[in-house]
Design a protein around this motif. Sequence first.
Motif, PDB file in Angstrom:
ATOM      1  N   ARG A 100       0.834  -1.212   0.000  1.00  0.00           N
ATOM      2  CA  ARG A 100       0.000   0.000   0.000  1.00  0.00           C
ATOM      3  C   ARG A 100       0.861   1.252   0.000  1.00  0.00           C
ATOM      4  O   ARG A 100       0.362   2.353   0.268  1.00  0.00           O
ATOM      5  N   THR A 101       2.141   1.109  -0.314  1.00  0.00           N
ATOM      6  CA  THR A 101       3.020   2.264  -0.411  1.00  0.00           C
ATOM      7  C   THR A 101       2.613   3.091  -1.611  1.00  0.00           C
ATOM      8  O   THR A 101       2.729   2.626  -2.743  1.00  0.00           O
ATOM      9  N   PRO A 102       2.132   4.294  -1.406  1.00  0.00           N
ATOM     10  CA  PRO A 102       1.555   5.059  -2.533  1.00  0.00           C
ATOM     11  C   PRO A 102       2.536   5.317  -3.673  1.00  0.00           C
ATOM     12  O   PRO A 102       2.164   5.265  -4.838  1.00  0.00           O
ATOM     13  N   TRP A 103       3.793   5.633  -3.327  1.00  0.00           N
ATOM     14  CA  TRP A 103       4.732   6.017  -4.360  1.00  0.00           C
ATOM     15  C   TRP A 103       5.489   4.844  -4.954  1.00  0.00           C
ATOM     16  O   TRP A 103       6.214   5.008  -5.932  1.00  0.00           O
ATOM     17  N   HIS A 104       5.352   3.672  -4.393  1.00  0.00           N
ATOM     18  CA  HIS A 104       6.090   2.503  -4.895  1.00  0.00           C
ATOM     19  C   HIS A 104       5.391   1.240  -4.410  1.00  0.00           C
ATOM     20  O   HIS A 104       5.871   0.562  -3.511  1.00  0.00           O
ATOM     21  N   PRO A 105       4.274   0.917  -5.004  1.00  0.00           N
ATOM     22  CA  PRO A 105       3.475  -0.190  -4.477  1.00  0.00           C
ATOM     23  C   PRO A 105       4.008  -1.582  -4.804  1.00  0.00           C
ATOM     24  O   PRO A 105       3.685  -2.535  -4.098  1.00  0.00           O
ATOM     25  N   THR A 106       4.821  -1.716  -5.850  1.00  0.00           N
ATOM     26  CA  THR A 106       5.217  -3.036  -6.333  1.00  0.00           C
ATOM     27  C   THR A 106       6.715  -3.238  -6.214  1.00  0.00           C
ATOM     28  O   THR A 106       7.502  -2.352  -6.574  1.00  0.00           O
ATOM     29  N   TYR A 107       7.094  -4.401  -5.715  1.00  0.00           N
ATOM     30  CA  TYR A 107       8.505  -4.756  -5.593  1.00  0.00           C
ATOM     31  C   TYR A 107       8.733  -6.156  -6.153  1.00  0.00           C
ATOM     32  O   TYR A 107       7.859  -7.029  -6.050  1.00  0.00           O
ATOM     33  N   TRP A 108       9.949  -6.337  -6.706  1.00  0.00           N
ATOM     34  CA  TRP A 108      10.339  -7.626  -7.274  1.00  0.00           C
ATOM     35  C   TRP A 108      11.640  -8.099  -6.654  1.00  0.00           C
ATOM     36  O   TRP A 108      12.534  -7.297  -6.350  1.00  0.00           O
ATOM     37  N   GLY A 109      11.737  -9.426  -6.538  1.00  0.00           N
ATOM     38  CA  GLY A 109      13.003 -10.009  -6.133  1.00  0.00           C
ATOM     39  C   GLY A 109      13.939 -10.101  -7.325  1.00  0.00           C
ATOM     40  O   GLY A 109      13.569  -9.796  -8.461  1.00  0.00           O
ATOM     41  N   GLN A 110      15.155 -10.547  -7.042  1.00  0.00           N
ATOM     42  CA  GLN A 110      16.175 -10.604  -8.085  1.00  0.00           C
ATOM     43  C   GLN A 110      16.045 -11.853  -8.957  1.00  0.00           C
ATOM     44  O   GLN A 110      16.654 -11.931 -10.024  1.00  0.00           O
ATOM     45  N   GLY A 111      15.258 -12.794  -8.505  1.00  0.00           N
ATOM     46  CA  GLY A 111      15.059 -14.016  -9.265  1.00  0.00           C
ATOM     47  C   GLY A 111      15.934 -15.151  -8.780  1.00  0.00           C
ATOM     48  O   GLY A 111      17.064 -14.936  -8.344  1.00  0.00           O
ATOM     49  N   THR A 112      15.409 -16.358  -8.868  1.00  0.00           N
ATOM     50  CA  THR A 112      16.169 -17.551  -8.516  1.00  0.00           C
ATOM     51  C   THR A 112      15.925 -18.604  -9.592  1.00  0.00           C
ATOM     52  O   THR A 112      14.790 -18.799 -10.034  1.00  0.00           O
ATOM     53  N   GLN A 113      16.978 -19.230 -10.010  1.00  0.00           N
ATOM     54  CA  GLN A 113      16.911 -20.173 -11.134  1.00  0.00           C
ATOM     55  C   GLN A 113      16.404 -21.544 -10.657  1.00  0.00           C
ATOM     56  O   GLN A 113      16.885 -22.088  -9.654  1.00  0.00           O
ATOM     57  N   VAL A 114      15.463 -22.071 -11.400  1.00  0.00           N
ATOM     58  CA  VAL A 114      14.987 -23.435 -11.182  1.00  0.00           C
ATOM     59  C   VAL A 114      15.270 -24.227 -12.454  1.00  0.00           C
ATOM     60  O   VAL A 114      14.853 -23.832 -13.549  1.00  0.00           O
ATOM     61  N   THR A 115      15.985 -25.325 -12.296  1.00  0.00           N
ATOM     62  CA  THR A 115      16.343 -26.179 -13.424  1.00  0.00           C
ATOM     63  C   THR A 115      15.842 -27.585 -13.139  1.00  0.00           C
ATOM     64  O   THR A 115      16.026 -28.104 -12.028  1.00  0.00           O
ATOM     65  N   VAL A 116      15.241 -28.200 -14.137  1.00  0.00           N
ATOM     66  CA  VAL A 116      14.711 -29.555 -13.993  1.00  0.00           C
ATOM     67  C   VAL A 116      15.374 -30.445 -15.021  1.00  0.00           C
ATOM     68  O   VAL A 116      15.325 -30.163 -16.222  1.00  0.00           O
ATOM     69  N   SER A 117      15.999 -31.496 -14.551  1.00  0.00           N
ATOM     70  CA  SER A 117      16.647 -32.437 -15.459  1.00  0.00           C
ATOM     71  C   SER A 117      15.709 -33.619 -15.721  1.00  0.00           C
ATOM     72  O   SER A 117      15.010 -34.090 -14.827  1.00  0.00           O
ATOM     73  N   SER A 118      15.733 -34.085 -16.942  1.00  0.00           N
ATOM     74  CA  SER A 118      14.842 -35.209 -17.297  1.00  0.00           C
ATOM     75  C   SER A 118      15.566 -36.538 -17.181  1.00  0.00           C
ATOM     76  O   SER A 118      16.758 -36.592 -16.969  1.00  0.00           O
TER      77      SER A 118
END
Length: 118
Positions: A100-118
């Motif tokens: 609910r921060t009026p001037w900056h309501p949305t934040y994102w993380g830096q990301g984390t890699q998910v890898t799936v081997s078959s």
Amino acid sequence: QVQLVESGGGLVQAGGSLRLSCAASGTFFTIDAMGWYRQAPGKQRELVATITTSGRTNYADSVKGRFAISRDNAENTVYLQMNSLKPEDPAIYYCNIETRTPWHPTYWGQGTQVTVSS
């Protein structure tokens, strides 16, 4: 300054499980929704799952029944339990919070890699 610190990504065999965590810290107004998005190479970022403060959840059809999102409101942390991982699940997974921060309501993380081997 607001930080979203993600953890839990990695390499897993198809059919395996991973649990992602994302902890929000810093100065911000009340967090409403928290969620996870993912982006695979050459594709747009897509919603995986979201959860409201009251615990109402929403999932992408592709992960329903396999993934579970949860949150700890006291710790400003959101989790994503990923079970029965498939070869189509690999991506960078991003944590998101809507505040609910009026001037900056949305934040994102830096990301984390998910890898799936078959």
